[in-house]
Design a protein around this motif. Structure first.
Motif, PDB file in Angstrom:
ATOM      1  N   THR A  39      -1.834   2.975 -27.420  1.00  0.00           N
ATOM      2  CA  THR A  39      -1.945   4.086 -26.472  1.00  0.00           C
ATOM      3  C   THR A  39      -0.569   4.610 -26.074  1.00  0.00           C
ATOM      4  O   THR A  39      -0.319   5.818 -26.008  1.00  0.00           O
ATOM      5  N   CYS A  40       0.333   3.671 -25.831  1.00  0.00           N
ATOM      6  CA  CYS A  40       1.686   4.085 -25.452  1.00  0.00           C
ATOM      7  C   CYS A  40       2.388   4.830 -26.583  1.00  0.00           C
ATOM      8  O   CYS A  40       3.138   5.786 -26.348  1.00  0.00           O
ATOM      9  N   THR A  41       2.125   4.392 -27.798  1.00  0.00           N
ATOM     10  CA  THR A  41       2.736   5.071 -28.967  1.00  0.00           C
ATOM     11  C   THR A  41       2.250   6.509 -29.071  1.00  0.00           C
ATOM     12  O   THR A  41       3.028   7.449 -29.314  1.00  0.00           O
ATOM     13  N   VAL A  42       0.936   6.698 -28.894  1.00  0.00           N
ATOM     14  CA  VAL A  42       0.366   8.051 -28.949  1.00  0.00           C
ATOM     15  C   VAL A  42       0.960   8.932 -27.865  1.00  0.00           C
ATOM     16  O   VAL A  42       1.351  10.083 -28.098  1.00  0.00           O
ATOM     17  N   LYS A  43       1.050   8.388 -26.630  1.00  0.00           N
ATOM     18  CA  LYS A  43       1.603   9.168 -25.520  1.00  0.00           C
ATOM     19  C   LYS A  43       3.076   9.495 -25.765  1.00  0.00           C
ATOM     20  O   LYS A  43       3.551  10.586 -25.442  1.00  0.00           O
ATOM     21  N   ASN A  45       4.558   9.913 -28.703  1.00  0.00           N
ATOM     22  CA  ASN A  45       4.626  11.004 -29.698  1.00  0.00           C
ATOM     23  C   ASN A  45       4.290  12.348 -29.060  1.00  0.00           C
ATOM     24  O   ASN A  45       4.912  13.377 -29.359  1.00  0.00           O
ATOM     25  N   SER A  46       3.276  12.354 -28.165  1.00  0.00           N
ATOM     26  CA  SER A  46       2.895  13.598 -27.495  1.00  0.00           C
ATOM     27  C   SER A  46       4.024  14.113 -26.615  1.00  0.00           C
ATOM     28  O   SER A  46       4.326  15.322 -26.587  1.00  0.00           O
ATOM     29  N   CYS A  47       4.687  13.177 -25.919  1.00  0.00           N
ATOM     30  CA  CYS A  47       5.796  13.579 -25.055  1.00  0.00           C
ATOM     31  C   CYS A  47       6.956  14.137 -25.862  1.00  0.00           C
ATOM     32  O   CYS A  47       7.617  15.102 -25.460  1.00  0.00           O
ATOM     33  N   LEU A  48       7.194  13.527 -27.031  1.00  0.00           N
ATOM     34  CA  LEU A  48       8.262  14.033 -27.893  1.00  0.00           C
ATOM     35  C   LEU A  48       7.960  15.446 -28.384  1.00  0.00           C
ATOM     36  O   LEU A  48       8.846  16.312 -28.455  1.00  0.00           O
TER      37      LEU A  48
END
Length: 284
Positions: A39-43, A45-48
């Motif tokens: 979940t943290c990885t997905v978030k 990537n979205s923030c980037l």
């Protein structure tokens, strides 16, 4: 990440010496930790991606601010130029308004002259109708495009295929001649018109062109030789069959198309003189 690896190593070490229940608990915690990592990885990537988009927007806004600054400078310069040119511009506008007034005055004078011309035309029509005095559907006196004309059916002027003027026609032409003689400054064009049936007579005539012109000159000879019309006022013209009043699809229609028109019009130079005189009167 390092912490997670150490935890996993510790977990593997303990699997050999812990109870089944503790093993299951540790396995569940490991799964929760892995889900949290995903979940943290997905978030992340979205923030980037959001950061990249916001950076592009920021750059575009900076460009707009720079363009607005340049536009503002241009407007300031333009306003200075407008201040310098305002006096000259006002003078130019005043000159333009004066020019428009002059043109309006000329147009008004032209309209007055045209009104007078129309009055002359109307008087001429009235004079012709009064002089000819014939209420016959084969004779028309009218105005077409500002020009007065008398249209006479050929059956009243000639025999079929002939260009010899009949005696009855001479009586009509005598009344026309009286009007023409009363208007020595006017010109008359005698137009011959035929139907579309090819000319089949003998002699020097070759076709309907010859016949239409010959009928015109025959009428002119009667007007000049017998009725004393000034030849300088007359114009001979032949139109053959190419300007029919109606389609040449019946004997009745062909009879309508066989006609002679006597067009009565003031001389062009006199019309312009009429306009000039009107303009001179307006200036006085």
């Amino acid at each position: 990440m390092r912490k997670i690896v150490i935890a996993l190593s510790f977990f593997m070490l303990l699997t050999s010496c812990v109870s089944k229940k503790k093993y299951t608990d540790l396995e569940d915690r490991n799964k929760e930790t892995q889900d949290l990592l995903n979940t943290c990885t997905v978030k992340l990537n979205s923030c980037l991606e959001d950061k990249s988009g916001l950076s592009a927007t920021l750059a575009a806004l900076r460009d707009q601010i720079q363009n607005l600054k340049l536009t503002n400078q241009d407007l300031i310069s333009t306003s200075k130029d407008m201040t310098i040119l305002s006096t000259k511009g006002a003078q130019n506008i005043e000159k333009a308004l004066e020019s428009i007034k002059e043109k309006d005055l000329k147009i008004s004078r032209m309209q007055d002259a045209l009104t007078k011309k129309d009055s002359v035309t109307l008087a001429l029509v009235t004079s012709l109708k009064s002089a000819v005095g014939i209420s016959d559907p084969d004779i028309e006196i009218n105005v077409e495009k500002g020009v007065v004309f008398i249209s006479i059916a050929d059956k009243m002027l000639f025999k079929s295929g002939s260009y010899d003027v009949t005696d009855r026609a001479k009586g009509i032409l005598a009344k026309v001649a009286k009007v023409v003689n009363d208007k020595p400054t006017f010109e008359c064009m005698v137009e011959g018109h035929t139907d579309n049936v090819p000319y089949s007579g003998s002699g020097l005539l070759l076709d309907n062109w010859d016949l239409s012109v010959k009928r015109s000159t025959s009428i002119i000879r009667v007007l000049t030789n017998e009725l004393k019309v000034n030849p300088a006022q007359l114009i001979a013209a032949g139109r053959s069959s190419y300007i029919p009043l109606v389609e040449n699809n019946s004997a009745e229609n062909r009879a309508r198309n066989r006609r002679t028109r006597i067009v009565v019009l003031p001389k062009i130079d006199e019309f312009y003189e009429m306009i000039e005189n009107e303009m001179k009167k307006q200036q006085q």
